[in-house]
Design an enzyme around this catalytic site. Structure first.
Site, mmCIF file in Angstrom:
data_model
loop_
_atom_site.group_PDB
_atom_site.id
_atom_site.type_symbol
_atom_site.label_atom_id
_atom_site.label_comp_id
_atom_site.label_asym_id
_atom_site.label_seq_id
_atom_site.Cartn_x
_atom_site.Cartn_y
_atom_site.Cartn_z
ATOM 1 N N SER A 239 26.364 36.113 44.538
ATOM 2 C CA SER A 239 25.726 35.299 45.575
ATOM 3 C C SER A 239 26.440 35.569 46.894
ATOM 4 O O SER A 239 27.532 36.154 46.895
ATOM 5 C CB SER A 239 25.895 33.819 45.218
ATOM 6 O OG SER A 239 25.552 32.978 46.298
ATOM 7 N N TYR B 292 30.624 26.546 42.197
ATOM 8 C CA TYR B 292 29.716 27.695 42.337
ATOM 9 C C TYR B 292 30.495 28.880 42.920
ATOM 10 O O TYR B 292 30.382 30.011 42.445
ATOM 11 C CB TYR B 292 28.542 27.300 43.236
ATOM 12 C CG TYR B 292 27.383 28.278 43.226
ATOM 13 C CD1 TYR B 292 26.564 28.412 42.107
ATOM 14 C CD2 TYR B 292 27.086 29.056 44.347
ATOM 15 C CE1 TYR B 292 25.490 29.301 42.114
ATOM 16 C CE2 TYR B 292 26.018 29.936 44.355
ATOM 17 C CZ TYR B 292 25.220 30.057 43.239
ATOM 18 O OH TYR B 292 24.162 30.938 43.246
#
Ligand SMILES: NC(=O)c1ccc[n+]([C@@H]2O[C@H](COP(=O)([O-])OP(=O)(O)OC[C@H]3O[C@@H](n4cnc5c(N)ncnc54)[C@H](O)[C@@H]3O)[C@@H](O)[C@H]2O)c1
Length: 276
Positions: free
Chosen positions: A142, A155
């Site tokens: 990401s 995350y």
């Protein structure tokens, strides 16, 4: 891998978003598919979208965090399709919460899916990729694998880890000069179900304006790039044997920010960020 026609691709998290778009795009290129997801309905929806292509398509409900299930899926896929050439470790979830407010169970949950899922998919398919004439692994990180942001510790931890794992793997695969390579993907905001399915830690919701649904919708509005564009970009990266694929304007902006302000960015990000 220049051509996906008659190849076999295994995709985790294929029931929605980027995974589904990859399945559709690969099917259009004549690639046979082994699709998995924890969500049986989503998986069936993707299978329907590729059904008229006359390709070999298998679907399996698999939790990527479950080591035994992933081992069985990798071996069953190789047996059912006769070979596996491309593995996309795509399944992932999001979580927002401060370090102090995020329960240990939520760290376990996201690490199980976003990090262990990628390690499982890589290691368990590796012997099958080695056995094929060519093989490629795509691990989805990401922009949060390139920079950190308040409320994203969990995350961030998983996506930085996926990047480190994949960059180390790529160097090992380069050194051994064999038939397998890999690519790490860093999408910016892609318009999928990721925000709708995110966990928001309760105490965090208390410090944010609006209720949980408003917060989710706020997340969702920040996702601009279509999953179809993301899928095409990823497959272009595979064809080029790219080490890193950036997707969307945020990814390029974050990449530039990291190069110019590798640590000072941490003073800037909080100025423009409420605790998400
Ligand atoms: N959408 C974005 O803006 C964005 C940005 C950067 C990275 N990513 C990454 O892209 C990947 C795909 O996410 P998406 O945006 O398509 O989201 P999505 O929610 O639309 O799809 C994720 C899929 O993963 C599946 N999944 C969740 N837990 C699972 C488990 N334990 N086992 C197997 N499957 C499971 C879900 O059922 C879903 O079908 C994720 O790794 C995500 O972190 C997304």
């Amino acid at each position: 891998m220049k051509d996906f026609s008659t190849r076999v691709a295994a995709i985790t998290g294929a029931g929605s978003g980027i995974g589904r778009a990859l399945a559709v795009e690969l099917a259009a290129s004549g690639c046979n598919l082994a699709l998995s997801d924890i969500d049986a309905d989503g998986l069936a929806g993707t299978a329907e979208l590729v059904a008229d292509r006359k390709l070999a398509v298998t679907t399996d409900v698999v939790d990527v965090a479950d080591r035994t299930a992933m081992q069985a899926w990798a071996d069953d896929t190789a047996e059912a399709h006769g070979a596996v050439h491309l593995v996309v470790n795509n399944a992932g979830v999001a979580l927002a919460g401060t370090v102090e407010d995020t329960p240990m169970e939520d760290y376990d949950w996201i690490l199980g899916i976003n990090l262990w899922g990628v390690i499982h998919g890589t290691k368990m398919f590796m012997p099958h990729l080695r056995a094929a004439e060519e093989g490629h692994i795509v691990n989805i990180s990401s922009v949060f694998g390139l920079f950190a942001q308040p409320s994203q510790s969990a995350y961030n931890a998983t996506k930085f880890a996926v990047r480190g794992f994949t960059e180390a793997l790529r160097q090992e695969l380069d050194m051994d000069g064999g038939n397998v390579s890999c690519t790490c993907v860093h999408p910016g905001g892609i318009d999928t179900n990721i925000a709708r399915n995110a966990r928001l830690d309760k105490s965090l919701a208390d410090v944010m304006p609006g209720d949980q649904e408003d917060v989710r919708e706020g997340f969702q509005k920040a996702l601009h790039v279509s999953p179809e564009v993301a899928a095409r970009r990823i497959l272009k990266g595979v064809r080029r044997n790219a080490r890193r694929v950036l997707i969307g304007p945020e990814a390029y902006a974050v990449d530039a920010m990291q190069r110019v302000l590798p640590t000072a960015y941490q003073r800037l990000v909080p100025l423009s960020t409420k605790l998400l």
